[in-house]
Design an enzyme around this catalytic site. Structure first.
Site, mmCIF file in Angstrom:
data_model
loop_
_atom_site.group_PDB
_atom_site.id
_atom_site.type_symbol
_atom_site.label_atom_id
_atom_site.label_comp_id
_atom_site.label_asym_id
_atom_site.label_seq_id
_atom_site.Cartn_x
_atom_site.Cartn_y
_atom_site.Cartn_z
ATOM 1 N N HIS A 82 4.955 16.898 -29.191
ATOM 2 C CA HIS A 82 5.265 15.771 -30.073
ATOM 3 C C HIS A 82 5.793 14.623 -29.231
ATOM 4 O O HIS A 82 6.548 14.834 -28.280
ATOM 5 C CB HIS A 82 6.327 16.189 -31.100
ATOM 6 C CG HIS A 82 6.619 15.132 -32.125
ATOM 7 N ND1 HIS A 82 5.906 15.033 -33.300
ATOM 8 C CD2 HIS A 82 7.525 14.130 -32.157
ATOM 9 C CE1 HIS A 82 6.361 14.017 -34.003
ATOM 10 N NE2 HIS A 82 7.358 13.448 -33.337
ATOM 11 N N ASP A 161 10.404 15.157 -45.547
ATOM 12 C CA ASP A 161 10.330 14.163 -44.463
ATOM 13 C C ASP A 161 9.338 13.059 -44.821
ATOM 14 O O ASP A 161 9.565 11.890 -44.511
ATOM 15 C CB ASP A 161 9.916 14.832 -43.153
ATOM 16 C CG ASP A 161 9.813 13.823 -42.026
ATOM 17 O OD1 ASP A 161 10.852 13.251 -41.652
ATOM 18 O OD2 ASP A 161 8.696 13.561 -41.547
ATOM 19 N N ARG A 168 12.892 5.390 -44.767
ATOM 20 C CA ARG A 168 13.597 4.970 -43.544
ATOM 21 C C ARG A 168 12.884 3.783 -42.910
ATOM 22 O O ARG A 168 13.511 2.855 -42.399
ATOM 23 C CB ARG A 168 13.675 6.137 -42.541
ATOM 24 C CG ARG A 168 14.683 7.208 -42.946
ATOM 25 C CD ARG A 168 14.472 8.470 -42.142
ATOM 26 N NE ARG A 168 14.638 8.266 -40.717
ATOM 27 C CZ ARG A 168 14.040 8.997 -39.780
ATOM 28 N NH1 ARG A 168 13.227 9.983 -40.110
ATOM 29 N NH2 ARG A 168 14.251 8.736 -38.511
ATOM 30 N N SER A 183 13.660 15.229 -38.513
ATOM 31 C CA SER A 183 12.285 14.886 -38.882
ATOM 32 C C SER A 183 11.290 15.567 -37.923
ATOM 33 O O SER A 183 10.337 16.227 -38.341
ATOM 34 C CB SER A 183 12.136 13.359 -38.834
ATOM 35 O OG SER A 183 10.795 12.970 -38.832
ATOM 36 N N LYS A 187 9.119 19.385 -38.651
ATOM 37 C CA LYS A 187 7.654 19.379 -38.710
ATOM 38 C C LYS A 187 7.068 20.357 -37.685
ATOM 39 O O LYS A 187 6.136 21.098 -37.976
ATOM 40 C CB LYS A 187 7.106 17.965 -38.494
ATOM 41 C CG LYS A 187 7.283 17.092 -39.743
ATOM 42 C CD LYS A 187 6.764 15.691 -39.544
ATOM 43 C CE LYS A 187 7.653 14.876 -38.654
ATOM 44 N NZ LYS A 187 7.446 13.445 -38.682
HETATM 45 N N1 URA Z 1 8.829 10.560 -35.191
HETATM 46 C C1 URA Z 1 9.009 11.361 -36.278
HETATM 47 O O1 URA Z 1 8.186 12.220 -36.580
HETATM 48 N N2 URA Z 1 10.126 11.191 -37.006
HETATM 49 C C2 URA Z 1 11.067 10.286 -36.717
HETATM 50 O O2 URA Z 1 12.045 10.200 -37.416
HETATM 51 C C3 URA Z 1 10.860 9.444 -35.596
HETATM 52 C C4 URA Z 1 9.723 9.620 -34.837
#
Ligand code: URA
Length: 436
Positions: A82, A161, A168, A183, A187
């Site tokens: 990620h 999320d 957000r 977040s 995931k």
């Molecule tokens: N990437 C994400 O998946 N979530 C965030 O809050 C910031 C960057």
């Protein structure tokens, strides 16, 4: 649920209990919490912060808010990567098939671009026919055949999320360490990988502008990984300038194709992918050291295995690379940005460059906006380069109907650069590595 009492408690600097965070998450998902109260709570969190216990409880509640995937049939260690978001960040396009080529299994969910940063799904969607939404059966079949798959985040995975991230984004409450960590880690945990590597971007084009803040985030992510039972490693990588040279969706796919064909080298991109891959190979027990992992990664690229895997993967998801290569950019202007004076390129404001690309149509301001896959920027010079007067600094691809003149657009690009008579200190692409 009395969301008002949670807002009051957090606003006064209190600590929310795990039960309160679970109730809050449930109210996000079932729709009973109105946007205005969620926004108020998010803002209170931005001011008062989240303790480690709150962050862990929130991450767990997020994971439990939707489906959780597992891959028992996988023919190798299941890994994931990620990025916290950058400019010209095409790492996933290259790394995903590269990991599959060295025997790792990569079921990856990716996002669309938002703000000045790009998203893998938008880049892949620039290939004609490429399908970013697949059924579970299709995902599993492609994984068994190719070893990697990249799909858009499914609505059922961490639905809390999905709603909160959108809020957000429009209330300027993205930039809070605990919220970002919950977040990202929720995931990745729900998507079922055993080993996860986070590419924590640091610099002018990233959420984390300085190394101290990037390290703070990485350490938080490592602790959460340990408590969630996942191996998480972090690479802090340089986002003081765009990664590689292309910024823009189809342009970035073209850059990866050229790299795989051996037509163009992008040392920063290749090095970053090699290190991310070596970390995952070592974490998964496929190699005993980072050096061995990097050697295995290097071999796969040099031997053509990554190119072959890339082509199979794109085809498996319906993408037509021949059609991609043959398309024409009719209706677009190509603007050559040239240096006025000679000197050294001392700095690039990656955020400004990302914003310029977004303004050309490569990105979106709100989640509902469309994008233009063809527009973007090819940065021809990187920090540290010696520049001669009249040398080409960049090429901009703009829509013919863009109301701004070529000159105005070129000036915007040059405004993101800084020059000087002395060569600058050039930072490496990998600034730090944090192991689980
Ligand atoms: N990437 C994400 O998946 N979530 C965030 O809050 C910031 C960057």
């Amino acid at each position: 649920m009395e969301l008002l009492s949670l807002i009051r408690k957090k606003r006064a600097g209190g600590e929310l209990s795990a039960a309160e965070l679970e109730e809050f998450t449930a109210a996000v998902v079932d729709g009973s919490a109105p946007d205005y109260q969620l926004s108020a709570l998010l803002m209170a969190i931005c001011y008062e912060g989240l303790s480690y216990a709150e962050t862990l409880a929130l991450t767990r509640a997020f994971v439990a808010s939707g489906e959780q995937l597992s891959w028992p049939e996988a023919q190798g260690p299941v890994v994931d990567k990620h990025s916290t978001g950058g400019v010209g960040d095409k790492v996933s396009l290259l790394l995903v098939p590269w990991l599959a080529a060295v025997g790792l299994v990569v079921p990856k969910m990716s996002g669309r671009g938002l703000g000045h940063t790009g998203g893998t799904i938008d880049k892949l969607a620039s290939v004609p026919g490429f399908r970013v939404a697949l059924s579970q059966g299709e995902i599993r079949a492609i994984l068994a055949d190719v070893g990697c798959v990249v799909v858009a985040q499914s609505a059922g995975l961490v639905p809390a999320d999905k709603r909160l991230y959108a809020l957000r984004d429009v209330t300027d409450t993205v930039d809070q360490l605990g919220l970002i960590a919950a977040s990202v880690l929720s995931k990745k945990t729900a998507a079922g990988a055993e080993h996860i590597v986070l590419d924590v971007k640091c610099g002018s084009g990233a959420f984390f502008k300085d190394l101290a803040r990037a390290r703070e985030f990485a350490e938080l992510a490592l602790s959460l990984g340990r408590d969630l039972g996942r191996g998480v490693a972090c690479v802090i990588s340089n986002m003081h300038q765009p990664l590689g040279s292309a910024v823009g969706n189809a342009l970035e796919v073209e850059e990866v194709l050229a790299l795989l064909a051996g037509e163009r080298d992008q040392p920063d991109l290749t090095e970053l992918c090699q290190i991310l891959g070596a970390l995952l190979l070592t974490a998964a027990g496929r190699t005993v050291s980072m050096d061995e992992g990097q050697a295995m990664m290097e071999q796969a690229l040099a031997g053509g295995a990554v190119r072959e895997r890339f082509e199979r993967w794109i085809a498996a998801q319906g993408g037509d690379l021949a059609a991609f290569r043959e398309r024409h950019r009719d209706g677009y202007r190509r603007i050559d940005v040239r240096a006025v004076n000679g000197g050294y390129l001392r700095g690039m404001d990656a955020q400004r460059i990302g914003e310029l690309a977004r303004g050309l149509g490569a990105g979106r301001l709100t989640a509902a906006d469309g994008i233009d896959a063809e527009v973007g920027i090819l940065c021809r010079c990187k920090v540290g380069d010696a520049i001669e007067a009249e040398q080409s600094l960049a090429e901009l691809v703009a829509r013919a109907i863009d109301p701004r003149s070529d000159r105005d657009l070129a000036e915007e690009y040059v405004a993101a650069l800084s020059f000087g008579a002395e060569p600058p200190e050039v930072k490496p692409v990998v600034l730090d590595v944090l192991l689980p």
